[in-house]
Design a protein around this motif. Structure first.
Motif, PDB file in Angstrom:
ATOM      1  N   GLU A 124     -33.615  10.035  17.851  1.00  0.00           N
ATOM      2  CA  GLU A 124     -34.419   8.827  18.076  1.00  0.00           C
ATOM      3  C   GLU A 124     -33.640   7.515  17.900  1.00  0.00           C
ATOM      4  O   GLU A 124     -33.587   6.687  18.788  1.00  0.00           O
ATOM      5  N   ASN A 125     -33.030   7.361  16.704  1.00  0.00           N
ATOM      6  CA  ASN A 125     -32.400   6.073  16.414  1.00  0.00           C
ATOM      7  C   ASN A 125     -31.117   5.833  17.201  1.00  0.00           C
ATOM      8  O   ASN A 125     -30.686   4.704  17.383  1.00  0.00           O
ATOM      9  N   ASP A 126     -30.504   6.913  17.667  1.00  0.00           N
ATOM     10  CA  ASP A 126     -29.267   6.778  18.438  1.00  0.00           C
ATOM     11  C   ASP A 126     -29.541   6.453  19.899  1.00  0.00           C
ATOM     12  O   ASP A 126     -28.647   6.103  20.644  1.00  0.00           O
ATOM     13  N   MET A 127     -30.825   6.598  20.264  1.00  0.00           N
ATOM     14  CA  MET A 127     -31.195   6.528  21.681  1.00  0.00           C
ATOM     15  C   MET A 127     -30.761   5.215  22.324  1.00  0.00           C
ATOM     16  O   MET A 127     -30.139   5.217  23.379  1.00  0.00           O
ATOM     17  N   LEU A 128     -31.077   4.103  21.644  1.00  0.00           N
ATOM     18  CA  LEU A 128     -30.737   2.796  22.214  1.00  0.00           C
ATOM     19  C   LEU A 128     -29.225   2.631  22.315  1.00  0.00           C
ATOM     20  O   LEU A 128     -28.715   2.179  23.334  1.00  0.00           O
ATOM     21  N   ASP A 129     -28.523   3.018  21.244  1.00  0.00           N
ATOM     22  CA  ASP A 129     -27.062   2.924  21.250  1.00  0.00           C
ATOM     23  C   ASP A 129     -26.473   3.732  22.389  1.00  0.00           C
ATOM     24  O   ASP A 129     -25.594   3.277  23.112  1.00  0.00           O
ATOM     25  N   LEU A 130     -27.003   4.932  22.517  1.00  0.00           N
ATOM     26  CA  LEU A 130     -26.508   5.823  23.566  1.00  0.00           C
ATOM     27  C   LEU A 130     -26.732   5.219  24.953  1.00  0.00           C
ATOM     28  O   LEU A 130     -25.842   5.227  25.801  1.00  0.00           O
ATOM     29  N   ALA A 131     -27.935   4.660  25.113  1.00  0.00           N
ATOM     30  CA  ALA A 131     -28.247   4.044  26.406  1.00  0.00           C
ATOM     31  C   ALA A 131     -27.269   2.913  26.696  1.00  0.00           C
ATOM     32  O   ALA A 131     -26.769   2.785  27.809  1.00  0.00           O
ATOM     33  N   ARG A 132     -26.965   2.126  25.645  1.00  0.00           N
ATOM     34  CA  ARG A 132     -26.029   1.011  25.839  1.00  0.00           C
ATOM     35  C   ARG A 132     -24.637   1.511  26.164  1.00  0.00           C
ATOM     36  O   ARG A 132     -23.963   1.001  27.051  1.00  0.00           O
ATOM     37  N   GLU A 133     -24.213   2.534  25.428  1.00  0.00           N
ATOM     38  CA  GLU A 133     -22.886   3.099  25.685  1.00  0.00           C
ATOM     39  C   GLU A 133     -22.783   3.621  27.118  1.00  0.00           C
ATOM     40  O   GLU A 133     -21.797   3.400  27.803  1.00  0.00           O
ATOM     41  N   THR A 134     -23.834   4.317  27.537  1.00  0.00           N
ATOM     42  CA  THR A 134     -23.846   4.867  28.890  1.00  0.00           C
ATOM     43  C   THR A 134     -23.745   3.748  29.910  1.00  0.00           C
ATOM     44  O   THR A 134     -23.050   3.855  30.914  1.00  0.00           O
ATOM     45  N   LYS A 135     -24.453   2.659  29.590  1.00  0.00           N
ATOM     46  CA  LYS A 135     -24.419   1.511  30.496  1.00  0.00           C
ATOM     47  C   LYS A 135     -22.988   0.978  30.603  1.00  0.00           C
ATOM     48  O   LYS A 135     -22.521   0.655  31.693  1.00  0.00           O
ATOM     49  N   ASP A 136     -22.304   0.904  29.451  1.00  0.00           N
ATOM     50  CA  ASP A 136     -20.904   0.460  29.452  1.00  0.00           C
ATOM     51  C   ASP A 136     -20.051   1.380  30.318  1.00  0.00           C
ATOM     52  O   ASP A 136     -19.223   0.913  31.103  1.00  0.00           O
ATOM     53  N   ASP A 137     -20.276   2.686  30.158  1.00  0.00           N
ATOM     54  CA  ASP A 137     -19.529   3.650  30.963  1.00  0.00           C
ATOM     55  C   ASP A 137     -19.758   3.404  32.449  1.00  0.00           C
ATOM     56  O   ASP A 137     -18.828   3.391  33.247  1.00  0.00           O
ATOM     57  N   PHE A 138     -21.035   3.193  32.773  1.00  0.00           N
ATOM     58  CA  PHE A 138     -21.383   2.940  34.170  1.00  0.00           C
ATOM     59  C   PHE A 138     -20.644   1.711  34.686  1.00  0.00           C
ATOM     60  O   PHE A 138     -20.114   1.708  35.785  1.00  0.00           O
ATOM     61  N   GLN A 139     -20.638   0.667  33.838  1.00  0.00           N
ATOM     62  CA  GLN A 139     -19.985  -0.569  34.259  1.00  0.00           C
ATOM     63  C   GLN A 139     -18.501  -0.324  34.504  1.00  0.00           C
ATOM     64  O   GLN A 139     -17.939  -0.815  35.483  1.00  0.00           O
ATOM     65  N   GLU A 140     -17.880   0.440  33.619  1.00  0.00           N
ATOM     66  CA  GLU A 140     -16.470   0.763  33.765  1.00  0.00           C
ATOM     67  C   GLU A 140     -16.231   1.497  35.081  1.00  0.00           C
ATOM     68  O   GLU A 140     -15.309   1.190  35.826  1.00  0.00           O
ATOM     69  N   MET A 141     -17.123   2.462  35.357  1.00  0.00           N
ATOM     70  CA  MET A 141     -17.002   3.236  36.584  1.00  0.00           C
ATOM     71  C   MET A 141     -17.208   2.349  37.801  1.00  0.00           C
ATOM     72  O   MET A 141     -16.543   2.517  38.820  1.00  0.00           O
ATOM     73  N   GLN A 142     -18.134   1.410  37.651  1.00  0.00           N
ATOM     74  CA  GLN A 142     -18.373   0.502  38.782  1.00  0.00           C
ATOM     75  C   GLN A 142     -17.131  -0.329  39.080  1.00  0.00           C
ATOM     76  O   GLN A 142     -16.790  -0.552  40.239  1.00  0.00           O
ATOM     77  N   GLU A 143     -16.469  -0.786  37.993  1.00  0.00           N
ATOM     78  CA  GLU A 143     -15.234  -1.550  38.175  1.00  0.00           C
ATOM     79  C   GLU A 143     -14.196  -0.702  38.912  1.00  0.00           C
ATOM     80  O   GLU A 143     -13.538  -1.160  39.830  1.00  0.00           O
ATOM     81  N   LEU A 144     -14.092   0.538  38.477  1.00  0.00           N
ATOM     82  CA  LEU A 144     -13.152   1.475  39.081  1.00  0.00           C
ATOM     83  C   LEU A 144     -13.454   1.657  40.564  1.00  0.00           C
ATOM     84  O   LEU A 144     -12.566   1.623  41.412  1.00  0.00           O
ATOM     85  N   LEU A 145     -14.742   1.818  40.848  1.00  0.00           N
ATOM     86  CA  LEU A 145     -15.156   2.005  42.238  1.00  0.00           C
ATOM     87  C   LEU A 145     -14.843   0.777  43.069  1.00  0.00           C
ATOM     88  O   LEU A 145     -14.407   0.886  44.207  1.00  0.00           O
TER      89      LEU A 145
END
Ligand SMILES: [Zn+2]
Length: 335
Positions: free
Chosen positions: A157-178
Motif C-alpha cells: 500500500e504505502n509503496d504504491m505512490l513511490d512505485l508509480a512515481r518511479e515507473t513514471k521516471d522510467d517511462f520518461q527515461e524511455m521516452q527520451e531514449l525513443l
C-alpha cells in the motif's frame, strides 16, 4: 398512643407492659409539624441524590458516546484519506497508461522506420557488400519486444505512490531514449540512401551486349601508327547499332561528336567517377539528362578514329583514366 390535651401541646403516652410505668412525652405542635416536614425534606434529599447520581451516570454515558463518536470520526477520516490515496493512485495509473499508449505509438513509429531501413539495406545488400564499406546502419537492430517491461516488484500500500512515481521516471527515461532513436534513425536512413545513390552511381554494368574485348587498358601498339601508345580504356567489338548501356546511374555531361572520339558520351557519377563511351553510331541522350544504371544511352558504331564497329569504354577517376575492368568485370547481368 397519642393524645391531644392542650391547644399548643401534645402528650404522647408510652406504655411498654404491666411491670413498667406509663411514660408521658409532651410535644409542642410545631415539633409535631416538623417531623413530617423533616421526612419530606429527607425524601426530597434522597430524590435529589438519586437525580444527581442519575445525571452522573448519564453524563458518563454521554462521555462514552462522545468518545465512540470521536473514534467513528477518526475512522471515517482515515477511510476518507485512504480513499483519497486510492484516487491519487488511480490518477497516477491512468496517467501512466496514457503515457504507455503514447510510447507504444512512438515505438511503432521507430519500428516502422527501422523496418524501412532494413528493407532498404536488404534490397541492396549485394551491391553494398561489393562496392562500399558496410554501412553502420546495418548493425542497428532494435526489437521493441525485448526492451520493454523490467522486473516485477510486488506492491505494498504505502509503496504504491513511490512505485508509480518511479515507473513514471522510467517511462520518461524511455521516452527520451525513443526521442533520440526517432531523430537518429531517419538520419541513418538518409545516410543509407545517400550510400545507395552512390552505389547505384558506381559504374558496375558491362556497357554493351557483346563481351568480346579487342583492346585492353594500358600501353599497346597503336592500330593506326603501329607505334607504342597509351590506350585510356577498353575496346569491345560489337554489332553496328547494338545497345550501349550506362555503366552506372549519373548525369550526362557530354554528348557530342568530336574528331578521333567520334560520337561520344560522358556520364558523371555521384561518387565522382566518369564513364566515357566513344565511336557511337547514335546518341540517345542529351547533356544534362539523368540516366539510370543499365539504361540504354546510345547505339554502338564506328565513328571517329576506328577500324570497325566497337565501343571504346573508359573510366576516369579524378581526371585520370583508370582500368575499367575492376569496375565492370564482376557484372554478369547481361550474360
Ligand atoms: Zn579504344
Amino acid at each position: 398512643m397519642k393524645n391531644a390535651t392542650a391547644n399548643r401541646r401534645l402528650t404522647l403516652l408510652v406504655m411498654r407492659d404491666a411491670q413498667h410505668s406509663v411514660k408521658q412525652i409532651h410535644l409542642s405542635k410545631p415539633l409535631l409539624l416538623a417531623v413530617p416536614a423533616a421526612a419530606v425534606l429527607s425524601l426530597s434529599g434522597l430524590v435529589l441524590a438519586i437525580q444527581a447520581h442519575s445525571s452522573q451516570a448519564i453524563s458518563n454515558l454521554e462521555q462514552k458516546v462522545t468518545l465512540e463518536q470521536l473514534k467513528n470520526i477518526q475512522l471515517q477520516s482515515s477511510i476518507t484519506s485512504r480513499e483519497q490515496s486510492i484516487e491519487r493512485l488511480q490518477t497516477e495509473i491512468i496517467k501512466l497508461s496514457s503515457q504507455a499508449k503514447d510510447m507504444q505509438l512512438k515505438m511503432q513509429h521507430v519500428d516502422q522506420l527501422e523496418q524501412q531501413l532494413q528493407k532498404f539495406i536488404d534490397k541492396h545488400k549485394i551491391s553494398m557488400s561489393t562496392d562500399a564499406p558496410a554501412d553502420k546502419a546495418s548493425s542497428l537492430s532494435w526489437d521493441a519486444s525485448e526492451h520493454v517491461g523490467g522486473e516485477y516488484i510486488a506492491v505494498h500500500e504505502n509503496d504504491m505512490l513511490d512505485l508509480a512515481r518511479e515507473t513514471k521516471d522510467d517511462f520518461q527515461e524511455m521516452q527520451e531514449l525513443l526521442k533520440t532513436m526517432e531523430s537518429n534513425i531517419p538520419h541513418t536512413l538518409k545516410k543509407a540512401q545517400e550510400t545507395q545513390v552512390q552505389i547505384a552511381g558506381n559504374p558496375t554494368v558491362w556497357p554493351t551486349a557483346s563481351k568480346v574485348m579487342t583492346s585492353s587498358f594500358g600501353y599497346r601498339t597503336d592500330p593506326f601508327t603501329g607505334k607504342a601508345a597509351f590506350h585510356a580504356g577498353i575496346d569491345i567489338a560489337g554489332d553496328n547499332g547494338g545497345p550501349v548501356y550506362a555503366a552506372g546511374a549519373g548525369k550526362v555531361i557530354t554528348a557530342e561528336e568530336s574528331g578521333a572520339r567520334g560520337r561520344y558520351i560522358v556520364i558523371e557519377h555521384p561518387g565522382g567517377l566518369q564513364t566515357w563511351y566513344m565511336h557511337l553510331s547514335k546518341i540517345l541522350v542529351n547533356i544534362g539528362d539523368t540516366v539510370d544504371k543499365r539504361q540504354q544511352i546510345a547505339q554502338l558504331g564506328s565513328t571517329g578514329r576506328s577500324t570497325g564497329p566497337h565501343l571504346h569504354f573508359q573510366v576516369v577517376k579524378q581526371d585520370k583514366p583508370v582500368n575499367p575492368l575492376p569496375y565492370i568485370r564482376s557484372d554478369n547481368s547481361l550474360n
